[in-house]
Scaffold this motif. Structure first.
Motif, short mmCIF file in Angstrom:
data_model
loop_
_atom_site.label_atom_id
_atom_site.label_comp_id
_atom_site.label_asym_id
_atom_site.label_seq_id
_atom_site.Cartn_x
_atom_site.Cartn_y
_atom_site.Cartn_z
N MET A 68 1.12 -1.04 0.06
CA MET A 68 -0.12 0.01 0.01
C MET A 68 0.66 1.11 0.37
SD MET A 68 -3.21 0.86 2.72
CE MET A 68 -3.60 -0.65 2.52
N MET A 69 0.96 2.05 -0.84
CA MET A 69 1.10 3.50 -1.19
C MET A 69 0.68 4.46 0.33
SD MET A 69 0.52 4.96 -5.25
CE MET A 69 0.97 6.15 -4.65
N ALA A 70 2.14 4.94 0.51
CA ALA A 70 2.27 5.74 1.60
C ALA A 70 1.12 6.55 2.09
CB ALA A 70 3.56 6.57 1.49
N THR A 71 0.65 7.12 1.40
CA THR A 71 -0.26 8.52 1.03
C THR A 71 -1.57 7.99 0.94
OG1 THR A 71 -0.79 7.88 -1.56
CG2 THR A 71 0.98 10.15 -0.75
N THR A 72 -1.71 6.33 0.99
CA THR A 72 -3.31 5.60 0.80
C THR A 72 -3.07 4.70 2.58
OG1 THR A 72 -3.17 4.47 -1.28
CG2 THR A 72 -4.46 3.52 0.72
N GLN A 73 -1.61 4.55 2.58
CA GLN A 73 -1.50 4.13 4.49
C GLN A 73 -2.24 5.49 5.30
OE1 GLN A 73 2.46 2.29 5.90
NE2 GLN A 73 2.68 1.70 3.08
N ALA A 74 -1.70 6.80 5.28
CA ALA A 74 -1.70 7.84 5.81
C ALA A 74 -3.48 8.71 5.35
CB ALA A 74 -0.86 9.23 5.24
N ARG A 75 -3.80 8.16 4.64
CA ARG A 75 -5.30 8.12 4.87
C ARG A 75 -5.71 7.36 5.67
NH1 ARG A 75 -7.50 5.62 0.72
NH2 ARG A 75 -8.42 4.12 2.48
N VAL A 76 -5.46 5.61 5.34
CA VAL A 76 -6.00 4.74 6.90
C VAL A 76 -5.66 5.14 8.11
CG1 VAL A 76 -6.07 2.75 6.59
CG2 VAL A 76 -5.81 2.98 4.08
N LEU A 77 -5.04 5.36 8.61
CA LEU A 77 -4.96 5.94 10.14
C LEU A 77 -5.20 6.78 10.14
CD1 LEU A 77 -3.15 5.36 12.40
CD2 LEU A 77 -1.18 6.71 11.17
N SER A 78 -5.96 7.53 9.42
CA SER A 78 -6.49 9.05 9.51
C SER A 78 -8.01 8.48 9.68
CB SER A 78 -6.15 10.37 8.50
OG SER A 78 -7.22 10.84 8.84
N GLY A 79 -8.67 7.57 9.04
CA GLY A 79 -9.52 7.18 9.53
C GLY A 79 -9.48 6.28 10.79
N LEU A 80 -8.74 5.87 10.43
CA LEU A 80 -8.90 5.16 11.54
C LEU A 80 -8.50 6.11 13.77
CD1 LEU A 80 -6.67 2.11 11.62
CD2 LEU A 80 -9.10 1.70 11.87
N LYS A 81 -8.24 6.60 13.24
CA LYS A 81 -7.80 8.48 13.96
C LYS A 81 -9.48 8.70 14.82
CE LYS A 81 -2.96 9.16 14.17
NZ LYS A 81 -2.79 9.31 15.66
N ALA A 82 -9.81 9.59 13.35
CA ALA A 82 -11.48 9.53 13.81
C ALA A 82 -12.33 8.45 14.36
CB ALA A 82 -11.92 10.21 12.21
N PHE A 83 -12.40 7.16 13.85
CA PHE A 83 -13.14 6.35 14.69
C PHE A 83 -12.55 6.25 16.03
CE2 PHE A 83 -13.35 1.85 15.39
CZ PHE A 83 -15.01 1.46 15.64
N TYR A 84 -11.67 6.16 16.84
CA TYR A 84 -11.53 5.71 18.09
C TYR A 84 -11.40 7.36 18.18
CZ TYR A 84 -10.16 1.33 17.50
OH TYR A 84 -10.39 -0.63 17.44
N LYS A 85 -11.01 8.17 17.45
CA LYS A 85 -11.92 9.74 19.31
C LYS A 85 -13.54 9.83 18.96
CE LYS A 85 -12.29 15.00 17.42
NZ LYS A 85 -11.68 15.69 16.56
N TYR A 86 -14.33 8.99 17.80
CA TYR A 86 -15.63 9.05 17.79
C TYR A 86 -16.12 7.90 19.09
CZ TYR A 86 -19.98 6.52 17.53
OH TYR A 86 -21.38 5.76 17.57
N LEU A 87 -15.28 6.42 19.69
CA LEU A 87 -15.01 6.10 20.98
C LEU A 87 -14.79 6.52 21.91
CD1 LEU A 87 -13.69 2.76 19.25
CD2 LEU A 87 -16.26 3.24 19.16
N LEU A 88 -13.86 7.78 22.17
CA LEU A 88 -13.95 8.05 23.17
C LEU A 88 -14.63 9.21 23.70
CD1 LEU A 88 -10.87 7.88 24.80
CD2 LEU A 88 -10.30 9.41 23.39
N MET A 89 -15.45 9.86 22.28
CA MET A 89 -16.32 11.32 22.64
C MET A 89 -17.12 9.94 23.25
SD MET A 89 -15.90 13.35 19.34
CE MET A 89 -17.33 13.43 20.01
N GLU A 90 -18.12 8.81 22.39
CA GLU A 90 -18.92 8.48 23.21
C GLU A 90 -18.86 7.81 24.32
OE1 GLU A 90 -21.78 7.94 21.15
OE2 GLU A 90 -21.43 9.59 20.80
#
Length: 299
Positions: A68-90
């Motif tokens: 997986m390209m570095a740009t794609t890896q960065a985007r996936v990680l960004s999505g996961l960070k948003a997901f766990y930020k949501y779980l933390l908020m909830e």
């Protein structure tokens, strides 16, 4: 807690609280599903609330090994960070496992731009003897003159035109509204298009307020705008890979080169962070260096 029920809540959060588009929501969900695929591949039965930093480090190694390209890896990680930020908020988790995870370092790629000469040639190459010629000329003048995203252009409504004050109301990313100045040339061309071309089109129900229409009386697609620009580039022999976004980059670059205030450019582009706009100052430095090399007697 199961993955599917958590994803359902995350999806609602992205749509309702963050007001993201359908495409953006699907991209975030797809990023989390990548992590689910990793656990399935490793035959690990781990709920989203039990994921640790070590799990995520192994996941990053895995997607890297997949090529997986570095740009794609960065985007996936960004999505996961948003997901766990949501779980933390909830309050579904007490600590964020992505907090200490760093993404791959990315080289900051400067966007392609066109010269004013190139833009003039593209617009002048439009065949005004054809019905869609006047529309295309008004459209590209608006795209470049106001620095719009292609999605903002195709969704531009007649009710968003304020010719009396020479401004457009734009609904950008996250449904955020902004006012963008219009050029007098764009106002003139839009007026001609509306009076002489658009008024003769049989408009389909639900499309009455969209400004730029196709022959069937429905709003233009983003792909159609791309195809129009590509055909014009081929017509004038422009050996550059360009897209509608190239006009937006050129708009910002030409403003910065002309001495425009960075904050003003940020406001017109609708960038949430000025860091995004600052990339054009790098373009400006290149422009200044090239100018010195070309014109300075000691260069």
């Amino acid at each position: 807690m199961e993955w599917q029920s958590t994803l359902k809540g995350f999806k609602s959060y992205l749509r309702l609280e963050r007001s993201l588009s359908g495409n953006s929501v699907n991209a975030y969900i797809h990023d989390v599903e990548k992590l689910m695929q990793f656990f399935e591949y490793r035959t690990l039965s781990i709920s989203p609330t039990k994921v640790t930093t070590e799990h995520l480090k192994d996941f990053i190694v895995w997607i890297n090994e997949l090529g997986m390209m570095a740009t794609t890896q960065a985007r996936v990680l960004s999505g996961l960070k948003a997901f766990y930020k949501y779980l933390l908020m909830e309050d579904l988790i007490s600590s964020d496992p992505t907090f200490l995870i760093e993404g791959p370092r990315l080289a900051r790629k400067l966007p392609d731009t066109l010269s004013i000469y190139d833009i003039n040639n593209l617009i002048e190459a439009i065949d005004l003897s054809k019905p869609d010629g006047q529309r295309n000329k008004a459209m590209l003048e608006t795209l470049y003159g106001s620095g719009l995203r292609v999605s903002e252009l195709v969704n531009l409504k007649i009710s968003d035109l304020y010719f009396d004050i020479e401004f457009l109301k734009i609904v950008g990313k996250g449904n955020k509204e902004r006012l963008v100045p219009m050029s007098t040339e764009a106002i003139k061309l839009i007026t001609i298009y509306r009076e002489q071309i658009r008024s003769l089109i049989s408009i389909q129900p639900g499309n009455e307020n969209y400004l730029f229409l196709n022959r069937r009386g429905t709003k233009l697609s983003r792909v159609m705008v791309f195809m129009i620009i590509k055909a014009l580039a081929e017509k004038i022999g422009l050996n550059k890979s360009i897209s509608p976004h190239t006009f937006r980059h050129s708009f910002a670059t030409h403003l910065i080169e002309g001495g425009a205030d960075l904050r003003a450019v940020q406001e017109m582009l609708g960038h949430e962070s000025i860091t995004t706009t600052e990339i054009y100052t790098h373009l400006d430095r290149d422009y200044l260096r090239d100018t010195i090399i070309q014109f300075h007697p000691r260069a």
